[in-house]
Design an enzyme around this catalytic site. Structure first.
Site, PDB file in Angstrom:
ATOM      1  N   TRP A   1       0.821  -1.198   0.000  1.00 30.71           N
ATOM      2  CA  TRP A   1       0.000   0.000   0.000  1.00 30.71           C
ATOM      3  C   TRP A   1       0.866   1.264   0.000  1.00 30.71           C
ATOM      4  O   TRP A   1       1.743   1.411  -0.836  1.00 30.71           O
ATOM      5  CB  TRP A   1      -1.008  -0.055   1.154  1.00 30.71           C
ATOM      6  CG  TRP A   1      -1.932  -1.236   1.067  1.00 30.71           C
ATOM      7  CD1 TRP A   1      -1.830  -2.415   1.746  1.00 30.71           C
ATOM      8  CD2 TRP A   1      -3.083  -1.384   0.212  1.00 30.71           C
ATOM      9  NE1 TRP A   1      -2.852  -3.278   1.386  1.00 30.71           N
ATOM     10  CE2 TRP A   1      -3.638  -2.668   0.451  1.00 30.71           C
ATOM     11  CE3 TRP A   1      -3.718  -0.545  -0.714  1.00 30.71           C
ATOM     12  CZ2 TRP A   1      -4.780  -3.131  -0.208  1.00 30.71           C
ATOM     13  CZ3 TRP A   1      -4.860  -1.009  -1.364  1.00 30.71           C
ATOM     14  CH2 TRP A   1      -5.376  -2.292  -1.103  1.00 30.71           C
ATOM     15  N   SER A   2       0.673   2.158   0.962  1.00 29.19           N
ATOM     16  CA  SER A   2       1.313   3.473   0.862  1.00 29.19           C
ATOM     17  C   SER A   2       2.802   3.485   1.183  1.00 29.19           C
ATOM     18  O   SER A   2       3.455   4.520   1.010  1.00 29.19           O
ATOM     19  CB  SER A   2       0.589   4.481   1.756  1.00 29.19           C
ATOM     20  OG  SER A   2      -0.629   4.880   1.163  1.00 29.19           O
ATOM     21  N   VAL A   3       3.354   2.384   1.630  1.00 26.54           N
ATOM     22  CA  VAL A   3       4.819   2.315   1.698  1.00 26.54           C
ATOM     23  C   VAL A   3       5.397   2.512   0.292  1.00 26.54           C
ATOM     24  O   VAL A   3       6.533   2.961   0.124  1.00 26.54           O
ATOM     25  CB  VAL A   3       5.277   0.976   2.316  1.00 26.54           C
ATOM     26  CG1 VAL A   3       6.791   0.796   2.196  1.00 26.54           C
ATOM     27  CG2 VAL A   3       4.877   0.924   3.792  1.00 26.54           C
TER      28      VAL A   3
ATOM     29  N   LYS B   1       4.749   4.826  -1.625  1.00 26.96           N
ATOM     30  CA  LYS B   1       5.060   6.246  -1.795  1.00 26.96           C
ATOM     31  C   LYS B   1       6.543   6.536  -1.587  1.00 26.96           C
ATOM     32  O   LYS B   1       7.114   7.410  -2.242  1.00 26.96           O
ATOM     33  CB  LYS B   1       4.241   7.094  -0.826  1.00 26.96           C
ATOM     34  CG  LYS B   1       2.763   7.197  -1.151  1.00 26.96           C
ATOM     35  CD  LYS B   1       2.054   8.078  -0.124  1.00 26.96           C
ATOM     36  CE  LYS B   1       0.598   8.302  -0.492  1.00 26.96           C
ATOM     37  NZ  LYS B   1      -0.212   7.070  -0.424  1.00 26.96           N
TER      38      LYS B   1
END
Length: 370
Positions: free
Chosen positions: A66-68, A70
């Site tokens: 998921w947002s890791v 980013k």
């Protein structure tokens, strides 16, 4: 006690012990890695890759972090900035002229990296099909206006950040984020992390498991005043488990890897730009991630935040977490990275797993440094 496999320094035995406790408490599967000076001192995994608990989590199991993701996209941007190909103070429209529409000529690249661009969501309803359609997702963002004056306030750009940065990278390099990342980052480091997963890896993927009592329609959400997106419901567990999501390049959320690959890649940031003899950034270039861009109440997350360039800042450390529990923590002062990757989603109010593992790693680090 759950069976934990892998290797670890005896001084850091609390880390695999904590992972075992999480699995014993009901988590399906996960992996943890601690790297110091670019070398693994913990590399462990356990549990299962499926909700039915029939497929063991193996050394090469990967899952959606998921947002890791980013932090991987931000690393790509910092590399280009370090090379002089990307000016972080330049308007996004310098590289992507269509983006200047609706008064967005004032949005600078650093605003996007620090979640202060005023574009936390799309202004029109979007679907999984739109997320997976790069021209559609980026054209919609190019057309809309910022919700606040860029650079004056912070609000988490959950999915939009990756599309904006990704389009800037594409305009500069002629490559997608996934292509650039594979060629310039994961490839040279030999890291098993992917943005845009090809079919050959599907059998290694640990599917996302919703919180106990929830189904595959369980969706991501945030508590802040701007958290109710105009685009409708958040991304659901079943979206993340879809073939379309795996194949798409959603640079803020669709990265697939394990704790080992996350920790190896981000050790570049902990070790002044180089790891395992591979230099991706100058020391100054790596240090830019910690330059504070915003401090205050994040209007989407509904909590105090400090944003650097592509990373959240937490005291002397920085990093970011992903929906469902995955976490990255970078400590350049100790040249340490802690990464936790899991397929078990927890309710946000119950989420302390990654932080607990980080604290366990610090306990062992004191012994390593003696």
């Amino acid at each position: 006690m759950a069976d934990i496999r892998g290797t670890y320094d005896d001084l850091l035995s609390a880390v695999p012990g904590k992972l075992a406790a999480l699995l014993d408490a009901g988590d399906v599967g996960g992996s943890v890695a601690v790297f110091v000076d670019g070398e693994p001192v913990v590399d462990v995994w356990g549990g299962y890759a499926d909700a039915e608990r029939t497929v063991p989590w193996e050394r090469d199991t990967i899952t959606n972090v998921w947002s890791v993701t980013k932090t991987m996209t931000a690393l790509c941007a910092l590399i280009l900035a370090d090379r002089g190909e990307l000016d972080l103070d330049a308007p996004v429209a310098r590289y992507w002229p269509e983006f200047a529409a609706a008064g967005k000529d004032r949005v600078r690249v650093r605003h996007v990296l620090s979640h202060t661009a005023g574009l936390p969501e799309w202004d029109v309803p979007v679907t999984l099909d739109d997320f997976c359609d790069w021209p559609s997702a980026t054209a919609l963002l190019a057309a809309q206006a910022s919700r606040w004056v860029p650079g004056t306030d912070g609000g988490y750009h959950s999915l939009t950040q990756g599309f904006i940065l990704g389009e800037v990278l594409r305009r500069i390099t002629g490559r997608t984020v996934g292509e650039f990342f594979a060629l310039e980052v994961s490839g040279p480091l030999g890291a098993d992390f992917h943005i845009g997963l090809s079919a050959e890896h599907d059998d290694r993927v640990a599917r996302v498991v919703p919180p106990p009592g929830k189904g595959e329609d369980y969706a991501a959400s945030a508590p802040g005043p701007d958290a109710e997106p105009a685009s409708g419901t958040g991304v659901r567990v079943k979206d993340g488990n879809s073939v379309a999501w795996r194949r798409a390049q959603i640079p803020a959320a669709s990265g697939f890897g394990n704790a080992r690959s996350v920790a190896l890649i981000q050790s570049v940031m902990a070790c002044a730009g180089a790891v395992k003899g591979v230099r991706l950034l100058s020391e100054a270039g790596a240090g830019r991630a910690r330059e504070e861009q915003f401090e205050g109440e994040d209007r989407v997350l509904g909590m105090p935040m400090r944003w650097g360039l592509g990373y959240g800042l937490f005291g002397t450390t920085y990093g970011w977490g992903g929906w469902g529990g995955s976490l990255l923590m970078i400590d350049p002062d100790s040249r340490m990275v802690v990464a936790y990757v899991t397929n078990q989603v927890r309710e946000p109010a119950d989420e302390t797993r990654g932080l607990d593992l980080v604290m366990s790693a610090y306990e062992g680090l004191q012994g390593l440094r003696r």
